[in-house]
Design an enzyme around this catalytic site. Structure first.
Site, PDB file in Angstrom:
ATOM      1  N   ASN A   9       0.282  -4.050   1.420  1.00 14.36           N
ATOM      2  CA  ASN A   9       1.497  -3.239   1.599  1.00 14.36           C
ATOM      3  C   ASN A   9       1.148  -2.143   2.597  1.00 14.36           C
ATOM      4  OD1 ASN A   9       3.665  -1.527   1.436  1.00 14.36           O
ATOM      5  ND2 ASN A   9       3.334  -0.938  -0.703  1.00 14.36           N
ATOM      6  N   TRP A  10       1.654  -2.318   3.820  1.00 17.29           N
ATOM      7  CA  TRP A  10       1.314  -1.343   4.870  1.00 17.29           C
ATOM      8  C   TRP A  10       2.071  -0.025   4.725  1.00 17.29           C
ATOM      9  CZ3 TRP A  10       0.518  -3.871  10.387  1.00 17.29           C
ATOM     10  CH2 TRP A  10      -0.633  -4.673  10.345  1.00 17.29           C
ATOM     11  N   LYS A  11       3.077   0.010   3.842  1.00 24.68           N
ATOM     12  CA  LYS A  11       3.909   1.212   3.679  1.00 24.68           C
ATOM     13  C   LYS A  11       4.465   1.626   5.053  1.00 24.68           C
ATOM     14  CE  LYS A  11       1.341   2.202  -0.477  1.00 24.68           C
ATOM     15  NZ  LYS A  11       0.879   3.147  -1.465  1.00 24.68           N
ATOM     16  N   HIS A  92       8.895  -0.311  -5.768  1.00 27.78           N
ATOM     17  CA  HIS A  92       7.624   0.408  -5.639  1.00 27.78           C
ATOM     18  C   HIS A  92       7.810   1.841  -6.144  1.00 27.78           C
ATOM     19  CE1 HIS A  92       4.084   2.291  -3.915  1.00 27.78           C
ATOM     20  NE2 HIS A  92       3.587   1.086  -3.769  1.00 27.78           N
ATOM     21  N   GLU A  94       6.888   4.560  -5.015  1.00 29.24           N
ATOM     22  CA  GLU A  94       7.264   5.531  -3.976  1.00 29.24           C
ATOM     23  C   GLU A  94       8.770   5.494  -3.735  1.00 29.24           C
ATOM     24  OE1 GLU A  94       4.376   4.176  -1.114  1.00 29.24           O
ATOM     25  OE2 GLU A  94       2.790   5.034  -2.355  1.00 29.24           O
ATOM     26  N   GLU A 162       1.210  -1.037 -11.041  1.00 32.82           N
ATOM     27  CA  GLU A 162       0.579  -0.008 -10.219  1.00 32.82           C
ATOM     28  C   GLU A 162       0.711   1.345 -10.919  1.00 32.82           C
ATOM     29  OE1 GLU A 162       0.468  -1.248  -5.805  1.00 32.82           O
ATOM     30  OE2 GLU A 162       2.437  -0.401  -6.164  1.00 32.82           O
ATOM     31  N   GLY A 168      -3.337   5.544  -3.873  1.00 32.23           N
ATOM     32  CA  GLY A 168      -3.763   6.382  -2.757  1.00 32.23           C
ATOM     33  C   GLY A 168      -4.648   7.546  -3.157  1.00 32.23           C
ATOM     34  N   SER A 207      -5.502   1.899  -5.373  1.00 31.09           N
ATOM     35  CA  SER A 207      -6.862   2.128  -4.868  1.00 31.09           C
ATOM     36  C   SER A 207      -7.776   0.901  -5.018  1.00 31.09           C
ATOM     37  CB  SER A 207      -7.489   3.356  -5.532  1.00 31.09           C
ATOM     38  OG  SER A 207      -6.720   4.518  -5.249  1.00 31.09           O
ATOM     39  N   GLY A 228      -2.725  -1.125  -0.760  1.00 34.82           N
ATOM     40  CA  GLY A 228      -2.145  -0.225   0.229  1.00 34.82           C
ATOM     41  C   GLY A 228      -3.133   0.077   1.343  1.00 34.82           C
ATOM     42  N   GLY A 229      -3.770   1.226   1.254  1.00 34.50           N
ATOM     43  CA  GLY A 229      -4.650   1.714   2.320  1.00 34.50           C
ATOM     44  C   GLY A 229      -5.657   0.697   2.842  1.00 34.50           C
TER      45      GLY A 229
HETATM   46  P1  13P Z   1      -3.395   2.159  -2.348  1.00 35.70           P
HETATM   47  O1  13P Z   1      -4.135   0.836  -2.337  1.00 35.70           O
HETATM   48  O2  13P Z   1      -3.433   2.857  -1.021  1.00 35.70           O
HETATM   49  O3  13P Z   1      -3.788   2.999  -3.500  1.00 35.70           O
HETATM   50  O4  13P Z   1      -1.830   1.783  -2.559  1.00 35.70           O
HETATM   51  C1  13P Z   1      -1.486   0.968  -3.610  1.00 35.70           C
HETATM   52  C2  13P Z   1      -0.056   0.623  -3.455  1.00 35.70           C
HETATM   53  O5  13P Z   1       0.812   1.441  -3.650  1.00 35.70           O
HETATM   54  C3  13P Z   1       0.272  -0.744  -3.026  1.00 35.70           C
HETATM   55  O6  13P Z   1       1.636  -1.009  -3.139  1.00 35.70           O
END
Ligand code: 13P
Length: 246
Positions: A9-11, A92, A94, A162, A168, A207, A228-229
């Site tokens: 997930n590149w956000k 998600h 967020e 999650e 993050g 993470s 994510g990251g």
């Molecule tokens: P991180 O891997 O950056 O913690 O993000 C997780 C996430 O929200 C994937 O959707």
């Protein structure tokens, strides 16, 4: 036996220049037999010929629940399908926080995605305060009850657990907590969807990195990861895909 699924997930990150990372991940994914791999970049990159030619399933990070209409700034599941998306993340944390998305809205989005034959990844997860209060399983169960579509539709349903406090932050839930939660989610799926619930893949997110992925993937009900990251570069993402091969 469920195949592992690892989704990036590149956000709100990424540009045309970064699509070389998708090609590098695609090359590695071909070697990782038995693991499904996908990347969800921002909307603007989904239809790029570079992304599509990489041969990796490309997904979106949200969709609108309606087919079309006066919804300025939104994108429907049908539009995503036409642009080449094969999956979509909905609910998600967020978006639940920043766009105030409710369980009912998340369910409507998941239903729209499934109607169009997309894989719908429905996200759930508790806050740190909820976990500290001992309410994590109850909160996630409530989210599942409100957010999961009753009908399978054409597409595949996937659940992503999650914990909000692990996203993050570099913090991860303990393997025991992840195992407990995934077992609870599986129990809910079996109870509510019967055999079909046994086939739904449950991803962990928060993470996930090369050095913790293998421990998490070893649990029966951890069917992959939503990353994510560490999905932004092939150098960090490919080792997670490799860990999923077992
Ligand atoms: P991180 O891997 O950056 O913690 O993000 C997780 C996430 O929200 C994937 O959707």
């Amino acid at each position: 036996m469920r195949r592992k699924l690892v989704v990036g997930n590149w956000k709100m990150n990424g540009s045309l220049a970064q699509l070389g990372e998708v090609a590098a991940v695609a090359a590695a994914a071909k070697e990782a037999a038995g693991v499904d791999v996908a990347i969800c970049p921002p909307f603007t990159l989904i239809a790029s010929s570079v992304a599509r030619s990489a041969g990796l399933p490309i997904g979106a990070q949200d969709c609108h629940h309606a087919e079309s209409g006066a919804h300025t700034g939104n994108v429907s599941a049908g539009m995503l399908k036409e642009a080449g998306a094969r999956l979509v993340i909905v609910g998600h944390s967020e978006r639940r926080a920043e766009q105030h998305e409710s369980d009912a809205l998340v369910r409507a989005k998941a239903e729209a995605a499934l109607r169009h034959g997309l894989t719908a990844i429905v996200c759930v997860g508790e806050s740190e305060a909820q976990r500290e209060a001992g309410d994590a399983v109850a909160i996630v169960t409530r989210q599942l009850r409100g957010s999961l579509p009753a009908e399978a539709g054409e597409g595949e349903l996937v659940v992503a657990y999650e914990p909000i406090w692990a996203i993050g932050t570099g913090k991860t839930a303990t393997p025991a907590d992840v195992a407990e939660m995934h077992k609870a989610i599986r129990g809910h799926l079996l109870e509510n969807f019967g055999d079909r619930g046994g086939r739904v893949r449950i991803l962990y997110g928060g993470s996930v990195k090369a050095d913790n992925a293998a421990i998490l993937f070893a649990f029966d009900d951890v069917d992959g990861a939503l990353v994510g990251g560490a999905s932004l570069t092939a150098a960090q993402f490919v080792p997670i895909v490799e860990a999923a091969r077992g």
